[in-house]
Design an enzyme around this catalytic site. Structure first.
Site, PDB file in Angstrom:
ATOM      1  N   GLY A   1    -119.725  14.168 -29.088  1.00  0.00           N
ATOM      2  CA  GLY A   1    -118.725  13.098 -29.051  1.00  0.00           C
ATOM      3  C   GLY A   1    -119.332  11.720 -29.267  1.00  0.00           C
ATOM      4  N   ASN A   2    -120.648  11.654 -29.299  1.00  0.00           N
ATOM      5  CA  ASN A   2    -121.365  10.415 -29.612  1.00  0.00           C
ATOM      6  C   ASN A   2    -121.868  10.608 -31.047  1.00  0.00           C
ATOM      7  OD1 ASN A   2    -123.583   8.725 -30.078  1.00  0.00           O
ATOM      8  ND2 ASN A   2    -124.275   8.773 -27.950  1.00  0.00           N
TER       9      ASN A   2
ATOM     10  N   ALA B   1    -123.305   8.833 -33.390  1.00  0.00           N
ATOM     11  CA  ALA B   1    -124.648   8.428 -33.826  1.00  0.00           C
ATOM     12  C   ALA B   1    -125.681   9.461 -33.378  1.00  0.00           C
ATOM     13  CB  ALA B   1    -124.989   7.053 -33.268  1.00  0.00           C
TER      14      ALA B   1
ATOM     15  N   HIS C   1    -129.050  16.769 -20.292  1.00  0.00           N
ATOM     16  CA  HIS C   1    -130.103  15.752 -20.437  1.00  0.00           C
ATOM     17  C   HIS C   1    -129.822  14.506 -19.617  1.00  0.00           C
ATOM     18  CE1 HIS C   1    -127.165  14.218 -23.297  1.00  0.00           C
ATOM     19  NE2 HIS C   1    -127.881  13.140 -23.531  1.00  0.00           N
TER      20      HIS C   1
ATOM     21  N   GLU D   1    -119.743   8.121 -15.244  1.00  0.00           N
ATOM     22  CA  GLU D   1    -120.772   7.616 -16.168  1.00  0.00           C
ATOM     23  C   GLU D   1    -121.130   6.165 -15.862  1.00  0.00           C
ATOM     24  OE1 GLU D   1    -121.810   9.389 -19.448  1.00  0.00           O
ATOM     25  OE2 GLU D   1    -121.097  11.257 -18.567  1.00  0.00           O
TER      26      GLU D   1
ATOM     27  N   HIS E   1    -117.336   5.976 -24.360  1.00  0.00           N
ATOM     28  CA  HIS E   1    -117.305   5.173 -23.132  1.00  0.00           C
ATOM     29  C   HIS E   1    -116.428   3.956 -23.383  1.00  0.00           C
ATOM     30  CE1 HIS E   1    -121.562   6.666 -21.863  1.00  0.00           C
ATOM     31  NE2 HIS E   1    -120.664   7.259 -21.114  1.00  0.00           N
TER      32      HIS E   1
ATOM     33  N   CYS F   1    -125.272  -1.036 -23.647  1.00  0.00           N
ATOM     34  CA  CYS F   1    -125.643   0.235 -22.986  1.00  0.00           C
ATOM     35  C   CYS F   1    -126.983   0.112 -22.290  1.00  0.00           C
ATOM     36  CB  CYS F   1    -125.827   1.357 -24.007  1.00  0.00           C
ATOM     37  SG  CYS F   1    -124.393   1.788 -24.943  1.00  0.00           S
TER      38      CYS F   1
HETATM   39  O1  SUG Z   1    -124.898   9.311 -23.130  1.00  0.00           O
HETATM   40  N1  SUG Z   1    -126.913   9.035 -25.950  1.00  0.00           N
HETATM   41  C1  SUG Z   1    -126.260   8.383 -24.848  1.00  0.00           C
HETATM   42  C2  SUG Z   1    -125.830   6.988 -25.232  1.00  0.00           C
HETATM   43  C3  SUG Z   1    -125.303   6.254 -24.053  1.00  0.00           C
HETATM   44  C4  SUG Z   1    -124.746   4.936 -24.417  1.00  0.00           C
HETATM   45  N2  SUG Z   1    -124.319   4.264 -23.264  1.00  0.00           N
HETATM   46  C5  SUG Z   1    -123.205   3.508 -23.143  1.00  0.00           C
HETATM   47  N3  SUG Z   1    -122.276   3.485 -24.047  1.00  0.00           N
HETATM   48  N4  SUG Z   1    -123.068   2.856 -22.050  1.00  0.00           N
HETATM   49  C6  SUG Z   1    -125.048   9.177 -24.347  1.00  0.00           C
HETATM   50  O2  SUG Z   1    -124.268   9.618 -25.195  1.00  0.00           O
HETATM   51  C7  SUG Z   1    -128.170  10.780 -27.033  1.00  0.00           C
HETATM   52  C8  SUG Z   1    -129.447  11.511 -26.728  1.00  0.00           C
HETATM   53  C9  SUG Z   1    -129.843  12.475 -27.797  1.00  0.00           C
HETATM   54  O3  SUG Z   1    -129.010  12.888 -28.585  1.00  0.00           O
HETATM   55  O4  SUG Z   1    -131.031  12.843 -27.801  1.00  0.00           O
HETATM   56  C10 SUG Z   1    -127.502  10.208 -25.822  1.00  0.00           C
HETATM   57  O5  SUG Z   1    -127.534  10.810 -24.761  1.00  0.00           O
END
Ligand code: SUG
Length: 447
Positions: A24-25, A27, A137, A174, A249, A368
């Site tokens: 869902g993230n 990037a 993680h 979170e 978020h 973040c």
């Molecule tokens: O939880 N990325 C984090 C990014 C958090 C960003 N924080 C805020 N928006 N406050 C997450 O999604 C990626 C780690 C990886 O893919 O290795 C990661 O966990």
């Protein structure tokens, strides 16, 4: 001096890598498998802190976590020597090894929710570490986060520490990524604004594709623990359609500071109601809502530029600056809107561009990377001053990074026993520099 906001930035750990761990993230998913540069990532983080420090703002650091998390790998059944544990995990469960090597604690906005003493019933600053149950993680962060926060904010007459919420879906938490505080000045009672993705107990809209990472029940529990005045708390639901396009978020779609809330016009299920509720809880004077229209910047552009993950800060002059990722300047619609923003009648008078590329590629922008802690002069004097950022600490941490960090890391490198030794050496040095005492599992063995 009245109360100030101190930005505590998470230092990037030695094992910063791209493993596509955060569903869902976008990037993070897009970067999966690419080669990372932990040294560059750590340098970028330090540089951003220096930029804020040079703007006259109060800056501090939070330590990274112990990675690889050998205690977790052993808990999951990998045994033998450290080298054997790493080799076994790499062979049979590389996803677990990657999770246990994640440097995700750099995103300090997720580490905890913090309520300043002006808002709490007992007049202390309250901390609740986030349980971060959305992925392994991150779910392994809270114990060390809690120890680090207690080591920094140790004085019980000023600081109250709560346990993370129960690590189950209905209390998915979170931290400050979904928590914003509005106030007339930092030392005055504020309105605490909690944004949740879904409710576990009430029926209502929920995202269909990606997970909602914050529950209403978690936000309410944190507000109760912190002794907040219910009349000065607002809980609002994030727009689930936006979660489904990568807004994992609230701090990916809204940012607030003092009397200003900058948000996308589709950020919440009902933006007009949210504005009304915030104003009602705040009272006088009128808040400044800056809503970005979808027609100018759509949700996908907001996510890729991370416009709303900017840091909105108050300068000594009283004017506000927006600390934006350089990706904002690279996006013509976003940059054009930002330039127009400076012409408008809002307190935001200045744009500062930062390079946090390594973090951005894992879905973490400027906001973040920091946890905001509002402190009175007495509270500031009571914390562990070794974490406060100044020129000597900048130099010491810069040298520490150059000494201990690799400039290239692949998935295969995570199983390298030398990386474990390097990482522990770095963390041992760091707890010395920051005078934290033993906070890491490897330091606590036999303690
Ligand atoms: O939880 N990325 C984090 C990014 C958090 C960003 N924080 C805020 N928006 N406050 C997450 O999604 C990626 C780690 C990886 O893919 O290795 C990661 O966990």
């Amino acid at each position: 001096m009245s109360a100030i906001e101190v930005n505590f930035d998470g230092l990037v750990g030695t094992t910063h890598s791209y493993a596509g761990l955060a569903f869902g993230n976008l990037a993070s998913q897009r970067s999966a498998g690419s080669v990372s540069n932990p040294r560059a990532a750590a340098r970028q983080g330090l540089r951003k802190m220096k930029v804020l420090h040079d703007l006259g703002l109060s800056q501090a650091v939070l330590p990274p976590q112990e990675r690889p998390a050998m205690d977790v790998l052993r808990q999951l059944g990998f045994g033998g020597s450290d080298a054997a544990v790493l080799a076994g995990a790499a062979r049979s469960a590389p996803q677990l090894l990657a999770a246990c090597c994640s440097a995700a604690s750099m995103w300090a906005a997720n580490s905890a929710t913090v309520s300043p003493s002006a808002d709490t019933a007992d007049g202390r600053v309250h901390f609740t570490p986030a349980n971060l149950i959305s992925g392994l993680h991150r779910a392994i962060e809270p114990p060390t986060t809690a120890r680090a926060l207690r080591a920094i904010f140790a004085d019980p007459s000023h600081f109250a520490h709560h346990a993370p919420l129960p690590a189950v879906e209905p209390f998915a938490d979170e931290g400050a990524a979904n928590h914003t505080r509005l106030c007339s000045e930092y030392g005055a009672a504020g309105v605490e604004f909690f944004v949740y993705g879904k409710s576990a107990f009430d029926s209502g809209p929920a995202p269909k594709r990606y997970p909602a990472r914050q529950s209403l029940e978690a936000s309410r529990a944190v507000a109760r623990l912190h002794g907040l005045d219910a009349r000065r708390c607002v809980c609002a639901q994030q727009n689930p359609r936006l979660i489904d396009v990568g807004v994992f978020h609230n701090d990916v779609i809204a940012v607030g500071n003092a009397q200003v809330l900058l948000h996308h016009e589709r950020a919440f299920v009902d933006c007009a109601a949210v504005q009304r509720q915030l104003q009602q809880a705040f009272g006088e004077p009128p808040l400044c809502f800056v809503a970005v229209p979808e027609a100018r910047i759509d949700a996908a552009q907001a996510v890729s530029s991370y416009l709303f993950n900017s840091q909105l800060v108050t300068l000594a002059s009283g004017e506000m600056a927006l600390i934006v990722a350089q990706e904002c300047r690279r996006s013509p619609p976003v940059w054009c809107w930002l330039e127009e923003l400076l012409e408008r009648q809002t307190p935001i008078r200045r744009l500062v561009v930062t390079d946090v590329t390594e973090s951005m590629r894992n879905g973490g922008g400027p906001a973040c990377l920091r946890l905001r802690v509002v402190l009175t002069p007495a509270q500031l004097a009571a914390l562990n001053a070794s974490v406060l950022f100044d020129e000597p600490l900048f130099a010491a941490l810069g040298a520490w990074v150059e000494r201990n960090y690799r400039d290239r890391l692949t998935a295969a490198d995570l199983a390298d026993p030398a990386l474990l030794v390097e990482s522990r050496t770095a963390l041992d040095e760091l707890t010395g520099i920051l005078r934290l005492g033993p906070i890491y599992p490897f330091q606590l063995v036999g303690a």
